[in-house]
Design a protein around this motif. Structure first.
Motif, PDB file in Angstrom:
ATOM      1  N   LYS A  65      -2.031   5.084   2.624  1.00 28.44           N
ATOM      2  CA  LYS A  65      -1.973   4.905   4.086  1.00 28.44           C
ATOM      3  C   LYS A  65      -2.393   6.182   4.803  1.00 28.44           C
ATOM      4  O   LYS A  65      -3.124   6.138   5.791  1.00 28.44           O
ATOM      5  CB  LYS A  65      -0.559   4.507   4.514  1.00 28.44           C
ATOM      6  CG  LYS A  65      -0.189   3.090   4.173  1.00 28.44           C
ATOM      7  CD  LYS A  65       1.227   2.776   4.633  1.00 28.44           C
ATOM      8  CE  LYS A  65       1.624   1.379   4.228  1.00 28.44           C
ATOM      9  NZ  LYS A  65       3.001   1.062   4.624  1.00 28.44           N
ATOM     10  N   MET A 109       0.846  -1.170   0.000  1.00 28.86           N
ATOM     11  CA  MET A 109       0.000   0.000   0.000  1.00 28.86           C
ATOM     12  C   MET A 109       0.897   1.240   0.000  1.00 28.86           C
ATOM     13  O   MET A 109       1.845   1.333   0.763  1.00 28.86           O
ATOM     14  CB  MET A 109      -0.902  -0.027   1.244  1.00 28.86           C
ATOM     15  CG  MET A 109      -1.915   1.059   1.256  1.00 28.86           C
ATOM     16  SD  MET A 109      -2.977   1.087   2.714  1.00 28.86           S
ATOM     17  CE  MET A 109      -3.801  -0.475   2.633  1.00 28.86           C
ATOM     18  N   ARG A 121      -6.194   6.563   4.558  1.00 24.82           N
ATOM     19  CA  ARG A 121      -6.877   5.681   5.511  1.00 24.82           C
ATOM     20  C   ARG A 121      -6.750   6.205   6.944  1.00 24.82           C
ATOM     21  O   ARG A 121      -7.706   6.170   7.706  1.00 24.82           O
ATOM     22  CB  ARG A 121      -6.335   4.266   5.424  1.00 24.82           C
ATOM     23  CG  ARG A 121      -6.780   3.526   4.185  1.00 24.82           C
ATOM     24  CD  ARG A 121      -6.543   2.021   4.371  1.00 24.82           C
ATOM     25  NE  ARG A 121      -6.905   1.287   3.203  1.00 24.82           N
ATOM     26  CZ  ARG A 121      -8.148   0.927   2.897  1.00 24.82           C
ATOM     27  NH1 ARG A 121      -9.131   1.277   3.667  1.00 24.82           N
ATOM     28  NH2 ARG A 121      -8.397   0.252   1.799  1.00 24.82           N
TER      29      ARG A 121
END
Length: 162
Positions: free
Chosen positions: A6, A1, A9
């Motif tokens: 990241k 990812m 999120r």
């Protein structure tokens, strides 16, 4: 990812955590205030101001959450009757206009925030008003970004949680 993924999120989780924490604190403070007024004849001096400001923050964070999921209020009586090939285009236009309106609201609420900073009034407990109202331009800016991204994405996104 990837790092941007990241970070995205993390920001989504932080937004949700802030919303839940604020809601819980609002409930605890409001109940405490009611109990103290009924039993002790008085309450917390700052609780009413905190409650008003918390409701503002909850409304703006809730709007941000709605924009993340694109579960906002919409009048789609016209769009509902369009052919399938036009629905995506109309959704893009709606998202673009929503983004433009929210960028405008962010701009003007930023001006409002600057005025509040200059006035230097206090909300409660030596907290400046502008700190409490900073959520307004921030939320409008985040909402504008989300709808603008949805307007220009290859396929109209219906859920920005991912």
């Amino acid at each position: 990812m990837s790092l941007p993924s990241k970070l995205h999120r993390f920001l989504l989780k932080a937004e949700t955590l802030l919303l839940v924490t604020l809601l819980l604190s609002l409930v605890v403070i409001a109940v405490t205030q009611v109990v103290m007024r009924n039993l002790a004849g008085g309450g917390l001096l700052w609780a009413d101001a905190y409650t008003r400001i918390s409701v503002l923050w909850l409304a703006m964070l809730g709007a941000m959450l709605g924009s993340r999921r694109q579960s906002h209020l919409a009048i789609d009586a016209f769009v509902r009757f369009l052919p399938a090939r036009w629905k995506n285009r109309m959704a893009r236009i709606n998202n673009g206009l929503t983004g433009l309106i929210c960028f405008t609201a962010a701009w003007f609420s930023g001006d409002f925030l600057a005025q509040e900073y200059r006035y230097a009034d206090l909300a409660f407990a030596n907290i400046p008003n502008w700190w409490c109202e900073a959520i307004i331009p921030l939320a409008f800016f985040v909402i504008a970004l989300r709808y603008s991204v949805a307007a220009f994405s290859p396929e109209n996104q219906t859920n920005l949680d991912t």
